[in-house]
Design a protein around this motif. Structure first.
Motif, PDB file in Angstrom:
ATOM      1  N   ASN A   1      12.017  17.073 -33.603  1.00  0.00           N
ATOM      2  CA  ASN A   1      12.964  16.521 -34.566  1.00  0.00           C
ATOM      3  C   ASN A   1      14.267  17.306 -34.516  1.00  0.00           C
ATOM      4  O   ASN A   1      14.264  18.532 -34.373  1.00  0.00           O
TER       5      ASN A   1
ATOM      6  N   ARG B   1      17.679  18.654 -36.240  1.00  0.00           N
ATOM      7  CA  ARG B   1      18.277  18.976 -37.543  1.00  0.00           C
ATOM      8  C   ARG B   1      19.778  19.142 -37.325  1.00  0.00           C
ATOM      9  O   ARG B   1      20.259  20.232 -37.024  1.00  0.00           O
TER      10      ARG B   1
ATOM     11  N   ASN C   1       7.470  14.644 -30.777  1.00  0.00           N
ATOM     12  CA  ASN C   1       7.543  15.246 -32.112  1.00  0.00           C
ATOM     13  C   ASN C   1       8.684  16.241 -32.283  1.00  0.00           C
ATOM     14  O   ASN C   1       8.688  17.013 -33.244  1.00  0.00           O
TER      15      ASN C   1
END
Length: 534
Positions: free
Chosen positions: A385, A387, A383
């Motif tokens: 992520n 950016r 999980n």
């Protein structure tokens, strides 16, 4: 008196009588011959009658035999086709053969075999001709035929025989074809073989050893992986296997096998000593099979769980370290808060700011440890992520090491092209740089100088942090980026959960980059990573 005429007459009479007697003799002989001939004719007639009777019996037997043969062909559980050897005309065929080749009786019976089954002519006509010429049968096992069955071409796997039938002169008069469709049998066997092969590949991929122990004779049949786990070579005895088990664990195996005789299930974990004196952990499982309630056979698996045990130990160590690491700042924070509580009505101007700073540092440390734990949890769930954005590499590095520069205990040297930019998750990359620098501070406390370099190499941005401490032993380098691993080569009591490099490696991997370390005892260590420019 002239008696000439009388004498002549008498002489003629005598001659006539004599001739009559001779004639009677001849007639008698003829009659005897006729009687003998009649007797012979009578005997011959009786023989002819008997021969005709026997012939009628033979014909009846032949008719019955032919009926039985045709009935046998008709009722046979396999396909049978009888072919005249001289003209290859089908003389007889049963329903099973018709079903096998997908034809109606009128399409095959009394027809040339290769006109009826043209799709098989090219391959099998020469074989049948050879059987007729040589008198030797032809046996075919699991031949794949492509037959036109009920208007559709189907692949059929068949066992069949071309069997020559001989006459009294030893000449081949017929070819009897016996055939059976084994498509389903072969398909089922192949499915079983496929399952067995998948199981074998799965067992090999899982590096599982298998064994079959005859509990009556004590003979053990084993796989190569089983032998490798025990570090033995065939031939060996069961006693050799028991001897390989660590002396302290032999009783565990003994008790487990004793219990398995009663429960039918074997399970235990034990250590094995290899010939090079290295110690490995193994897990043994098995099922016991009985005859008349007597255990006769043990089938099972053996798995090398050395790495699992190491990881288990690392987890145990991690829990201990995590507890200690969290307890230290919490204890400090609690002490600061207790002092603040006492001074809340009359705060000391000198003490109050120091207690606030100490509390904040404790909270920062607790936050840092919790963030590491949360990051590992997110990584395990997939999980994390990214950016991504474009940022200046040099500026990011300066901000990442600012906390060390403020301490002013180390000389930080930053070298590189400060115009370089890259597209990545700036926060995560900063986290990696910060981890590298913090490790240099922790594990190389005597290195007053820490060098951070960055440059573009082909299509990559390479960032490295180098210290001049004691260095890291070569055998430890491959494990540096494993979870929970701590390399305290200088024996300093350093803080941390052993998660920093593991988290860093995951971040770089998610950026499609590479990460690594270079170290030499006595000269220091360099930790580096690369990021694709595109």
């Amino acid at each position: 008196e002239d008696i000439t005429d009388t004498v002549v007459a008498r002489q003629n009479l005598e001659r006539s009588y004599k001739n009559e007697q001779e004639l009677n003799e001849e007639i008698k002989i003829i009659n005897e011959e006729l009687a003998a001939t009649n007797e012979e004719l009578t005997a011959s007639n009786e023989e002819l009658i008997e021969y005709q009777h026997n012939l009628e019996i033979i014909n009846a037997n032949l008719t019955e035999s032919e009926w039985r043969f045709k009935n046998l062909i008709k009722q046979a559980p396999v396909g049978i086709c009888v072919i005249n050897a001289s003209n290859l005309i089908v003389q007889d065929v049963n329903d099973n053969y018709l079903y096998l080749v997908g034809r109606q009786r009128e399409e095959l019976e009394n027809k040339l075999i290769w006109d009826s089954v043209p799709e098989a002519t090219a391959v099998y006509a020469p074989i049948m001709n050879a059987v007729i010429d040589t008198g030797k049968p032809f046996f075919a096992k699991e031949h794949e035929l492509h037959l036109l069955r009920n208007g559709k071409t189907e692949a059929v796997i068949v066992d069949f025989v071309y069997d020559p039938v001989f006459d009294s002169k030893g000449l081949v008069t017929m070819i009897m074809v016996l055939a059976i469709d084994v498509t389903d049998k072969v398909s089922a066997r192949k499915n079983i073989e496929d399952v067995e092969e998948r199981i074998r590949l799965a067992v090999e991929a899982a590096e599982i050893g298998t064994y079959d122990h005859n509990m009556i004779t004590n003979v053990v049949l084993s796989s190569d992986r089983f032998d490798a786990i025990f570090d033995v070579k065939k031939p060996y005895t069961r006693e050799d296997l028991l001897e390989a088990i660590h002396p302290e664990d032999r009783n565990i195996g003994y008790e487990a096998r004793k219990l398995a005789r009663k429960t039918g299930k074997l399970f235990y974990e034990a250590r094995v000593i290899h010939k090079d004196e290295s110690i490995h952990w193994m897990r043994v499982q098995g099922n016991v099979y009985y005859e008349d309630n007597v255990p006769v056979r043990l089938l099972g698996t053996v798995l090398d769980i050395t790495e699992f045990k190491k990881l288990q130990q690392q987890k145990d160590d991690f829990i201990s370290i995590a507890s200690h690491e969290l307890k230290t700042p919490i204890t400090s924070l609690k002490a600061s808060l207790q002092l603040l509580e006492r001074q809340k009505n009359s705060p000391s101007p000198a003490m109050f700011p120091r207690l606030i700073d100490q509390s904040l540092r404790s909270m920062d440390r607790i936050t840092e440890l919790i963030d590491d734990l949360l990051n590992v949890s997110l990584m395990g769930q997939g999980n994390i992520n990214l950016r991504k954005s474009e940022f200046n590499v040099g500026q990011m590095i300066l901000e990442s090491i600012d906390h060390v520069k403020i301490a002013a205990e180390y000389k930080l040297i930053v070298e590189g092209d400060h115009s370089l930019t890259v597209t990545a998750d700036e926060h995560r990359i900063s986290q990696v740089v910060s981890n590298f620098v913090n490790n240099a501070v922790k594990y190389a406390p005597n290195s007053e100088e820490i060098k951070i370099s960055f440059a573009k190499v082909n299509d990559l941005i390479r960032i490295a942090v180098k210290d001049y401490g004691e260095g890291i032993e070569t055998e430890k380098i491959p494990h540096l980026f494993e979870r929970y691993y701590r390399a305290d080569e200088s024996n300093f009591q350093v803080s941390g959960l052993g998660l920093g490099l593991y988290i860093s490696a995951d971040i770089i991997k998610r950026h499609n980059g590479e990460i690594g370390a270079i170290s030499e005892i006595g000269t220091g260590s360099e930790f580096w990573f690369t990021l694709p420019t595109n």
